[in-house]
Scaffold this motif. Sequence first.
Motif, mmCIF file in Angstrom:
data_model
loop_
_atom_site.group_PDB
_atom_site.id
_atom_site.type_symbol
_atom_site.label_atom_id
_atom_site.label_comp_id
_atom_site.label_asym_id
_atom_site.label_seq_id
_atom_site.Cartn_x
_atom_site.Cartn_y
_atom_site.Cartn_z
ATOM 1 N N PHE A 15 -13.947 -3.801 -1.235
ATOM 2 C CA PHE A 15 -14.039 -2.579 -2.033
ATOM 3 C C PHE A 15 -14.204 -2.979 -3.484
ATOM 4 O O PHE A 15 -13.658 -3.989 -3.922
ATOM 5 C CB PHE A 15 -12.771 -1.734 -1.884
ATOM 6 C CG PHE A 15 -12.615 -1.120 -0.518
ATOM 7 C CD1 PHE A 15 -13.498 -0.157 -0.070
ATOM 8 C CD2 PHE A 15 -11.570 -1.500 0.314
ATOM 9 C CE1 PHE A 15 -13.359 0.410 1.190
ATOM 10 C CE2 PHE A 15 -11.419 -0.941 1.567
ATOM 11 C CZ PHE A 15 -12.318 0.021 2.008
ATOM 12 N N ILE A 17 -13.260 -2.193 -7.164
ATOM 13 C CA ILE A 17 -12.266 -1.455 -7.939
ATOM 14 C C ILE A 17 -12.793 -1.370 -9.367
ATOM 15 O O ILE A 17 -12.887 -2.380 -10.060
ATOM 16 C CB ILE A 17 -10.893 -2.187 -7.936
ATOM 17 C CG1 ILE A 17 -10.501 -2.618 -6.528
ATOM 18 C CG2 ILE A 17 -9.825 -1.324 -8.600
ATOM 19 C CD1 ILE A 17 -10.150 -1.504 -5.584
ATOM 20 N N PHE A 40 -12.343 -6.446 -4.234
ATOM 21 C CA PHE A 40 -11.078 -6.508 -3.512
ATOM 22 C C PHE A 40 -11.383 -6.585 -2.021
ATOM 23 O O PHE A 40 -12.034 -5.695 -1.478
ATOM 24 C CB PHE A 40 -10.237 -5.271 -3.832
ATOM 25 C CG PHE A 40 -8.989 -5.208 -3.015
ATOM 26 C CD1 PHE A 40 -7.880 -5.952 -3.377
ATOM 27 C CD2 PHE A 40 -8.933 -4.437 -1.861
ATOM 28 C CE1 PHE A 40 -6.732 -5.932 -2.603
ATOM 29 C CE2 PHE A 40 -7.799 -4.407 -1.077
ATOM 30 C CZ PHE A 40 -6.689 -5.161 -1.465
ATOM 31 N N ALA A 42 -10.422 -6.043 1.401
ATOM 32 C CA ALA A 42 -9.433 -5.344 2.220
ATOM 33 C C ALA A 42 -9.343 -5.969 3.612
ATOM 34 O O ALA A 42 -8.318 -5.845 4.291
ATOM 35 C CB ALA A 42 -9.789 -3.867 2.336
ATOM 36 N N HIS A 61 1.961 -4.683 6.838
ATOM 37 C CA HIS A 61 2.566 -3.980 5.697
ATOM 38 C C HIS A 61 1.593 -2.942 5.129
ATOM 39 O O HIS A 61 0.391 -2.968 5.450
ATOM 40 C CB HIS A 61 2.978 -4.994 4.624
ATOM 41 C CG HIS A 61 1.819 -5.797 4.075
ATOM 42 N ND1 HIS A 61 0.981 -5.311 3.095
ATOM 43 C CD2 HIS A 61 1.341 -7.021 4.391
ATOM 44 C CE1 HIS A 61 0.052 -6.217 2.822
ATOM 45 N NE2 HIS A 61 0.250 -7.273 3.605
ATOM 46 N N ASN A 62 2.080 -2.073 4.254
ATOM 47 C CA ASN A 62 1.220 -1.082 3.602
ATOM 48 C C ASN A 62 0.109 -1.808 2.844
ATOM 49 O O ASN A 62 0.382 -2.744 2.095
ATOM 50 C CB ASN A 62 2.006 -0.233 2.583
ATOM 51 C CG ASN A 62 3.016 0.675 3.244
ATOM 52 O OD1 ASN A 62 4.202 0.556 2.968
ATOM 53 N ND2 ASN A 62 2.578 1.546 4.109
ATOM 54 N N GLY A 63 -1.112 -1.383 3.059
ATOM 55 C CA GLY A 63 -2.229 -2.003 2.351
ATOM 56 C C GLY A 63 -2.738 -3.270 3.011
ATOM 57 O O GLY A 63 -3.579 -3.970 2.451
ATOM 58 N N SER A 64 -2.266 -3.581 4.197
ATOM 59 C CA SER A 64 -2.682 -4.823 4.855
ATOM 60 C C SER A 64 -4.083 -4.716 5.458
ATOM 61 O O SER A 64 -4.658 -5.729 5.847
ATOM 62 C CB SER A 64 -1.671 -5.222 5.931
ATOM 63 O OG SER A 64 -1.524 -4.185 6.873
ATOM 64 N N GLY A 65 -4.605 -3.492 5.558
ATOM 65 C CA GLY A 65 -5.979 -3.344 6.045
ATOM 66 C C GLY A 65 -6.121 -2.689 7.406
ATOM 67 O O GLY A 65 -7.215 -2.643 7.966
ATOM 68 N N LYS A 66 -5.010 -2.140 7.929
ATOM 69 C CA LYS A 66 -5.043 -1.553 9.271
ATOM 70 C C LYS A 66 -6.028 -0.392 9.353
ATOM 71 O O LYS A 66 -6.868 -0.339 10.259
ATOM 72 C CB LYS A 66 -3.634 -1.044 9.664
ATOM 73 C CG LYS A 66 -2.560 -2.095 9.601
ATOM 74 C CD LYS A 66 -1.204 -1.520 9.965
ATOM 75 C CE LYS A 66 -0.668 -0.470 9.010
ATOM 76 N NZ LYS A 66 -0.390 -0.954 7.647
ATOM 77 N N SER A 67 -5.907 0.553 8.410
ATOM 78 C CA SER A 67 -6.791 1.727 8.467
ATOM 79 C C SER A 67 -8.235 1.312 8.234
ATOM 80 O O SER A 67 -9.154 1.852 8.863
ATOM 81 C CB SER A 67 -6.371 2.760 7.418
ATOM 82 O OG SER A 67 -5.068 3.208 7.685
ATOM 83 N N THR A 68 -8.434 0.353 7.346
ATOM 84 C CA THR A 68 -9.788 -0.128 7.078
ATOM 85 C C THR A 68 -10.379 -0.755 8.343
ATOM 86 O O THR A 68 -11.532 -0.498 8.693
ATOM 87 C CB THR A 68 -9.763 -1.157 5.924
ATOM 88 O OG1 THR A 68 -9.102 -0.553 4.805
ATOM 89 C CG2 THR A 68 -11.155 -1.584 5.528
ATOM 90 N N HIS A 205 3.394 2.218 12.055
ATOM 91 C CA HIS A 205 4.584 1.537 11.545
ATOM 92 C C HIS A 205 5.760 1.771 12.486
ATOM 93 O O HIS A 205 6.853 1.275 12.244
ATOM 94 C CB HIS A 205 4.945 2.055 10.152
ATOM 95 C CG HIS A 205 3.977 1.629 9.094
ATOM 96 N ND1 HIS A 205 3.989 0.373 8.550
ATOM 97 C CD2 HIS A 205 2.953 2.278 8.500
ATOM 98 C CE1 HIS A 205 3.023 0.277 7.642
ATOM 99 N NE2 HIS A 205 2.376 1.422 7.598
HETATM 100 N N1 LIG Z 1 -12.151 3.254 -0.411
HETATM 101 C C1 LIG Z 1 -11.390 2.301 -0.950
HETATM 102 N N2 LIG Z 1 -11.633 1.842 -2.202
HETATM 103 C C2 LIG Z 1 -10.873 0.872 -2.742
HETATM 104 N N3 LIG Z 1 -9.850 0.272 -2.128
HETATM 105 C C3 LIG Z 1 -9.545 0.697 -0.881
HETATM 106 C C4 LIG Z 1 -10.286 1.729 -0.237
HETATM 107 N N4 LIG Z 1 -9.746 1.932 1.008
HETATM 108 C C5 LIG Z 1 -8.719 1.066 1.102
HETATM 109 N N5 LIG Z 1 -8.601 0.325 -0.019
HETATM 110 C C6 LIG Z 1 -7.637 -0.743 -0.268
HETATM 111 O O1 LIG Z 1 -7.707 -1.655 0.798
HETATM 112 C C7 LIG Z 1 -6.428 -2.126 1.153
HETATM 113 C C8 LIG Z 1 -6.188 -1.871 2.617
HETATM 114 O O2 LIG Z 1 -6.051 -0.478 2.808
HETATM 115 P P1 LIG Z 1 -5.718 0.170 4.205
HETATM 116 O O3 LIG Z 1 -5.732 1.635 3.993
HETATM 117 O O4 LIG Z 1 -6.627 -0.389 5.230
HETATM 118 O O5 LIG Z 1 -4.239 -0.367 4.474
HETATM 119 P P2 LIG Z 1 -3.228 0.018 5.636
HETATM 120 O O6 LIG Z 1 -2.838 -1.249 6.291
HETATM 121 O O7 LIG Z 1 -3.806 1.095 6.470
HETATM 122 O O8 LIG Z 1 -1.982 0.543 4.814
HETATM 123 P P3 LIG Z 1 -0.916 1.714 5.152
HETATM 124 O O9 LIG Z 1 0.095 1.096 6.048
HETATM 125 O O10 LIG Z 1 -0.321 2.032 3.811
HETATM 126 O O11 LIG Z 1 -1.669 2.855 5.755
HETATM 127 C C9 LIG Z 1 -5.448 -1.413 0.248
HETATM 128 O O12 LIG Z 1 -5.118 -2.272 -0.817
HETATM 129 C C10 LIG Z 1 -6.223 -0.220 -0.245
HETATM 130 O O13 LIG Z 1 -5.795 0.155 -1.530
#
Ligand SMILES: Nc1ncnc2c1ncn2[C@@H]1O[C@H](COP(=O)(O)OP(=O)(O)OP(=O)(O)O)[C@@H](O)[C@H]1O
Length: 404
Positions: A15, A17, A40, A42, A61-68, A205
């Motif tokens: 991504f 930033i 960045f 992800a 953990h939060n922000g580890s990239g699961k949703s991505t 989680h």
């Molecule tokens: N569209 C985007 N633009 C910039 N950064 C992004 C974008 N989407 C996600 N990120 C960043 O990518 C990283 C991974 O995000 P992601 O949402 O995949 O984490 P996650 O593991 O699902 O976290 P959570 O447990 O909080 O849901 C985070 O640092 C997030 O800020």
Amino acid sequence: MNKPAVVVDDVSKMFRIYHERNQSLKAALMRGRRAKYDEFWALKDVSLEIASGQTYGLVGHNGSGKSTLLKTMAKILRPDSGAVETNGKVSALLELGAGFHPELSGRDNVYLNGSILGLSKREIDAKFDDIVGFAGLEDFVDQPVKNYSSGMYVRLGFSIAINVDPEILMVDEILAVGDEEFQRRCMEKFKDFKDDGKTIIVVSHALGTVRTMCDEVAWLDHGRLVETGDPNTIIDKYTDVQVEKVAEAHQHDDDSADRQRTPGLLTLDGVELIGPDGEPTTTVRTGDEVRIRFDFEAKEDIRDDVVVAMWIHGSADGSNLTGPNTDDGGLPLRVSKGRGQVELTVPHLMLLPGVYEAGAAMTDPSRANHYDHKPGILRFTVQSGTPTERYGYFSLGGTWARTI
Ligand SMILES: Nc1ncnc2c1ncn2[C@@H]1O[C@H](COP(=O)(O)OP(=O)(O)OP(=O)(O)O)[C@@H](O)[C@H]1O
Ligand SMILES: [Mg+2]
């Protein structure tokens, strides 16, 4: 041999930033291509394979990239390098409200989403009542969804996602939203899906749930895949690391080089929840007098004092709720060779209805030496009692009075 449902091959996702957020549109346009940004990553070099029919969990953990990662599997995000292959019809329930049009009614959104997911109008007609019924939104279906609560959004989204009859169902954190009843029905649906041989991929989680429902788990940390494997093994390792992070945060003075485990010297053999009738149980009520009993055994006399500590988290989102320990609780503990037991008495359990998970550890007073720690050793359900509050994890035990 069936083809795997999903193959993630060396996927990275970056991504940009952007900085200078407060500039005017004109300035941004004038600057043109020269906008400054940081890269960045992800996701970095992630490879995994999800067999057809598996229930697969993604933790981290939060922000580890699961949703991505889930979005790249659902082909909603395109990886910057690497490739994703899916075999079978995918239905994904991603972030809250994604795919809904706020001004449209629930009914219109069902048709909109159904058609996006590849159903004809006639097919949606046939499934409409099931969708709305499962979501429990019969009375609200003609209201614009912008008036829905977050729980209602998730219920409708999940209901559409499962009713389009996918071969691969992907869901991100639905178990964190919605009440106990809805969570139970989701779990039943997952089970039906699994029995039908379909593939389910969950981000959660709720580690206790992941342990029980998943066949395999992938653990992400800062966008990298740490390990995949058996849920209990992976989640134990993952929670171990979390516990170490918490322990390190507490440990200002000690040099981490001094920190050593002494395996087997002192073991925590069991943690039990004792209900109001004095018997071990896994179900209690808000307001109950309960005890938490810790059994341990020492191979030899322990030189230092010992601290028995526990932590409780909400199984819905893993948040850490409380961490009582014998040190803060003013119980110095000398342990000599043999078996021992301590109990924490809780006169009125202030946890509200829900499912909770507890871990426990035995350490020395500096927390430098972990004799034993057992993440997720206890899982219990709290049912409605007194006070009868519903929202959040615990009651403040307050009383209301009108004062003006
Ligand atoms: N569209 C985007 N633009 C910039 N950064 C992004 C974008 N989407 C996600 N990120 C960043 O990518 C990283 C991974 O995000 P992601 O949402 O995949 O984490 P996650 O593991 O699902 O976290 P959570 O447990 O909080 O849901 C985070 O640092 C997030 O800020
Ligand atoms: Mg996420």
